[in-house]
Structures are given as C-alpha cells and as structure tokens.
Design an enzyme around this catalytic site. Structure first.
Site, PDB file in Angstrom:
ATOM      1  N   ASP A   1      -3.529   3.975   3.696  1.00 37.16           N
ATOM      2  CA  ASP A   1      -3.265   2.553   3.953  1.00 37.16           C
ATOM      3  C   ASP A   1      -4.233   1.659   3.177  1.00 37.16           C
ATOM      4  O   ASP A   1      -4.062   0.445   3.156  1.00 37.16           O
ATOM      5  CB  ASP A   1      -3.359   2.238   5.458  1.00 37.16           C
ATOM      6  CG  ASP A   1      -4.647   2.738   6.079  1.00 37.16           C
ATOM      7  OD1 ASP A   1      -4.876   3.960   6.053  1.00 37.16           O
ATOM      8  OD2 ASP A   1      -5.441   1.918   6.572  1.00 37.16           O
TER       9      ASP A   1
ATOM     10  N   ARG B   1       0.843  -1.202   0.000  1.00 38.80           N
ATOM     11  CA  ARG B   1       0.000   0.000   0.000  1.00 38.80           C
ATOM     12  C   ARG B   1       0.870   1.241   0.000  1.00 38.80           C
ATOM     13  O   ARG B   1       2.058   1.169   0.312  1.00 38.80           O
ATOM     14  CB  ARG B   1      -0.851  -0.003   1.291  1.00 38.80           C
ATOM     15  CG  ARG B   1      -1.654  -1.278   1.492  1.00 38.80           C
ATOM     16  CD  ARG B   1      -1.785  -1.624   2.982  1.00 38.80           C
ATOM     17  NE  ARG B   1      -2.327  -2.963   3.164  1.00 38.80           N
ATOM     18  CZ  ARG B   1      -3.618  -3.234   3.384  1.00 38.80           C
ATOM     19  NH1 ARG B   1      -4.477  -2.260   3.505  1.00 38.80           N
ATOM     20  NH2 ARG B   1      -4.036  -4.472   3.493  1.00 38.80           N
TER      21      ARG B   1
END
Ligand code: AMP
Ligand code: MG
Length: 487
Positions: free
Chosen positions: A252, A183
């Site tokens: 995230d 991510r």
C-alpha cells in the site's frame, strides 16, 4: 505565475465515483501556520512563491478553506503489510483534494496528509504530527534533488491542535504532490474483493492517464506492467546506490508510478551497513537496507497476482524476470559513476562489493567516503581515506585494484574527475540527526532550521559556503536514533 485562487482543477480520479473513493471534508487544524514551503514544488503548480507567506496559504493547507472546484476524496485500497494481506486500508488521514493541471499540461494530485478522520481511519485519529510531517517534507524534496523518483511536498502547516502519540504532540499537515496516488494496493483491493468491473475501470484509468504510450503496444496491460517493473527496478537501484532505506515497503506504500512514496521511519545510511533496519518496529528486518532489493520483486509479484485477470501468468512471470537484471544494470551503472568510472568492465561488480564490505566492517561513512574519493586523484584520495579503515591491508589491496581500474578507464584531468564525481556524489544528505535537530527547534516554534536544512538539501551536490555542519558524520547522540512507526 499564479495566485492561489487561479489553480485549475480537473478531478479525474474523483470522477471514477464512490466505488473508488469517498467524499470527505478536511478537518481544520487550530491556528494553522506555515512551517516550510518548497518553492520548487510550488513552481510545479505555477504558483508565485510569495503566496506561501500569505494567511490564506496556511488556511488552505491547514484544512480551513477549500477551492470551489476541489473535490476532496478519501481513496480506498488494501495491501500486504509486512507480508500479510490486510483486506481494507485506504486514506485514513489523507485526502486527495483534487487534481490540478499546470501550464505545461501536467496533472498534479494535491494530497493533504493529516486532514482528519475518514471512513478508512480504523483505530486512528486521522492526524499527522509535526515531526513526521517535517520528515516527509524534507525527504521528498531531498530525494528529488538527488535525482531519485519521488512524490513531492509543497508545504508543512503546523498548528496548536493537540495530537496524542507516545506523548502529546501537535498536529500538522503536509501537502503532497504526485501525478497519481494510486498504489499497488488499489489493484489488490479490487482483485481480492472480487470486483472485476471496477478493477477493469481502474486499470483503464491508469493506462490512459499514466501509461498512454503502452496503448500502442499489442498487449497494453502487459506493456504497462513491464514499465512498472522497470521503473521500480530503477527506483530501488537509486535507493541502494544512495543509501536510502524506505522502512515500510508494504504494497500500500508502493506507487503505481514507480516513485518513492509514503515516507515513514525512513533513513539514509550514515555508516555503510547492509543490514541496517531503520524501522524500530521491523523486528525481523523484512525491510532492512539490503532486503529492499528482493522486497521490490516481492511487491511486484503481489501486484502481478492482482493483474492476473488482465495478463496471462506466463507473461507476468516473464515481465517479473526483468526486475533483477534491470536493477543490477542500473545499480552498477550508478555505482560506477560514483566511483568516477566512465567505462564498464566485467569485474566492476566485485570492485563495488569489495569496497562495501570494507566499509561495512569499519563503519565508514558511506556518503562522505564517496564524496572525498572525488576530491583528489585516485592515488591521493585513497592514501588519505585509508585511515578510516580498520582493515588497512584489506583497504590497500582494494585501493590498488581501484587505482589500476581508474588508470584503464581513461585519460582525464583531476578537474574533470572531480567535476564528474561531485555531480553524482552528494555532500549533503538528510541524515536522521539533522532532521531531528530541525524537528526539535520546530517543536518549540522555531522553523528557521527546517527551512535552512531544506534549502541545503535542494542542492546536495554543490558545496555551500558556511554549511559545513551539514556535511559531517553524526555526533554520538545522533548515530542510532530510533525512529518509531508512530507518525
Ligand atoms: P502508513 O503506515 O502510514 O502507510 O499507514 C497505513 C494505514 O494506516 C493507511 O491506511 C493509513 O491511512 C492509516 N493510518 C496511519 N496513521 C493513521 C492515523 N493517525 N489515523 C488514521 N489512519 C491512519
Ligand atoms: Mg501508507
């Protein structure tokens, strides 16, 4: 076709070592059972679809069994949540079981969500409930069928394990597939914890495995960042064109591959509403439907900040500047196609905006309007559809403009128009209330509705006999379902 024990593992992320992830074993669910499996996702692993029905399938993806070659790891990352930086997140309830490669040589991460506590669980219980697992499964497979880049879902495994949210629910696991689970927040973690060596290792890993073509460029990292910007612009253009609201665009939850990732309180628009907020906890509307576009850029800037050790600020800014124009170009291209246009004119942007404004004011169903527009010639379709609008004079003015634009576009038969438009305008989308119906049945042990809905959504552009009920506006109870963040 492979049996379950014939998968081939090559755990490249696990080999990066303990600075990047921690070895954790899945915590099994009680009485694991198959809720739903995606044959299309199974095919990505060359798996024989029949194996989904075998007990060992539910045991593997319910945390009871593991392949000898799997190396289950919880990844560490951080991220900006609702604009504020959280220094440490990580897989609090998901595990990267391992990387499998298929006969075509593609690597797929097997990620088991809801697999129990990890060092990153913070206050959480490490579990996922049936409701949210079904939603993630359906969304992944539905977005993919619409042509929107996304992680995939292999299956949902239900159980009798009690899990507490606002009330007692049952635990479940969803097996997610993606070429990578890295991510934006992975890069942020190593940047803000000041670990330049690991950060460089991570960057090399992503470049070599996921952007190898950028190696040929004079500045490989810059080329990679540009590519990430481009992919995000294209992904978000598709979200906007199809009315998909992600709900929690924290860094995230943003994939380094530019795919839709980490589904929470997402929703597809029913009535068109630019200000729609699907996440019940998003009080300020940071992630409202229309804000997804600037937030996409904000997230890329957060990633850019984390990449300053590798790329000059000047170059990063220049690459970020590509985002909006690329977004606009992709969006307009798709919207032109949704309107049945094959050529481009300067004023198309205002034609699209004018329509959306009218839809917004009258609460017109976004998906059904565009689908029906292709059912007939432009003239007949707008005559039929005008009844949906409160501001009929406004719609008539738009319709005149549209008909003239269609006439200038080219000479084609209605058959060609319909075929072209129906190929980009879905009849079936994952409406919240449809997901809710499937979840209610599943919670009482009946999985037939989840399976049927999944099946319908795998062919969203194709009219399916006997499935009219999946192509309707929501009933009153299903219009403003509040989807909580708890999952
Ligand atoms: P999400 O909002 O689902 O993207 O999750 C944000 C962070 O919270 C991630 O680090 C998750 O792993 C973690 N998390 C969410 N739910 C749970 C849970 N039930 N148990 C442990 N960690 C969780
Ligand atoms: Mg997340």
């Amino acid at each position: 076709m492979k049996a379950l024990d014939e998968l081939t593992f090559d755990n490249r992320f696990a080999r990066l070592g303990d600075a990047f992830s921690t070895h954790v074993l899945p915590e099994p669910l009680d009485e694991p059972r198959l809720v739903v499996a995606s044959k299309a996702a199974m095919a990505l692993l060359d798996l024989d679809p029949a194996v989904a029905e075998t007990p060992v399938f539910a045991e593997l993806f319910g945390g009871h069994k593991l392949w000898a070659e799997a190396e289950p790891r919880a990844m560490v990352y951080s991220g900006h949540q609702f604009g504020g930086y959280t220094p440490q997140l990580g897989d609090g309830r998901g595990l990267l079981l391992g990387e499998v490669y298929n006969e075509a040589g593609e690597h797929w991460d097997l990620h088991l969500k809801g697999a129990g506590m990890t060092p990153y669980s913070r206050m959480g219980d490490g579990r996922a409930v049936l409701r949210s697992s079904i939603r993630e499964f359906l969304a992944s497979e539905a977005l993919h069928a619409l042509g929107i880049p996304t992680s995939r879902a292999l299956c949902v495994i239900g159980s009798s394990t009690p899990v507490w949210r606002e009330k007692q629910e049952r635990g479940a696991m969803v097996l997610r597939l993606a070429h990578s689970h890295i991510r934006f927040g992975h890069f942020e973690y190593f940047y803000y914890t000041k670990k330049p060596e690991q950060q460089a290792e991570l960057a090399e890993h992503v470049l070599n495995l996921h952007y190898p073509e950028c190696r040929e460029q004079p500045e490989p990292y810059l080329a990679m960042f540009r590519e990430i910007v481009e992919r995000n612009a294209e992904m978000i253009a598709k979200w906007q064109a199809y009315g998909f609201c992600h709900g929690v665009m924290n860094t995230d939850n943003m994939s380094i591959l530019g795919i839709t990732f980490d589904f929470g309180p997402f929703a597809f628009l029913d009535d068109f509403d630019a200000h729609f907020i699907c996440n019940h906890s998003d009080h300020e509307g940071r992630y409202s439907f229309s804000n997804q576009v600037p937030i996409g850029q904000w997230n890329l800037s957060a990633l850019a900040q984390a990449l300053t050790p590798f790329i000059s600020v000047e170059a990063l800014k220049e690459a970020l500047g590509l985002y909006l124009p690329l977004y606009q170009a992709h969006y307009l291209d798709l919207m032109r196609r949704r309107l049945g246009l094959t050529t481009a004119e300067e004023d198309d942007q205002t034609l699209v905006e004018g329509l959306l404004k009218l839809m917004q004011n009258s609460g017109v169903d976004y998906t059904l309007f565009l689908r029906r527009l292709g059912d007939e010639s432009a003239t007949l379709a707008v005559a039929r559809l005008r009844d949906d609008f409160v501001d009929m004079a406004g719609f008539d003015a738009w319709a005149e403009r549209y008909k003239a634009r269609v006439a200038r576009d080219g000479d084609y038969t209605q058959e060609q128009r319909r075929e072209r438009m129906h190929a980009v305008n879905p009849l079936y989308i994952l409406r919240n209330y449809l997901a809710q119906n499937a979840i209610t049945a599943a919670e009482s042990g009946d999985y037939s509705e989840v399976r049927r809905l999944h099946d319908v959504l795998t062919r969203p552009f194709e009219e399916q006999a006997g499935m009219e009920q999946y192509a309707q506006r929501p009933p009153d109870w299903g219009k403003h379902l509040e989807i909580s963040c708890s999952s």
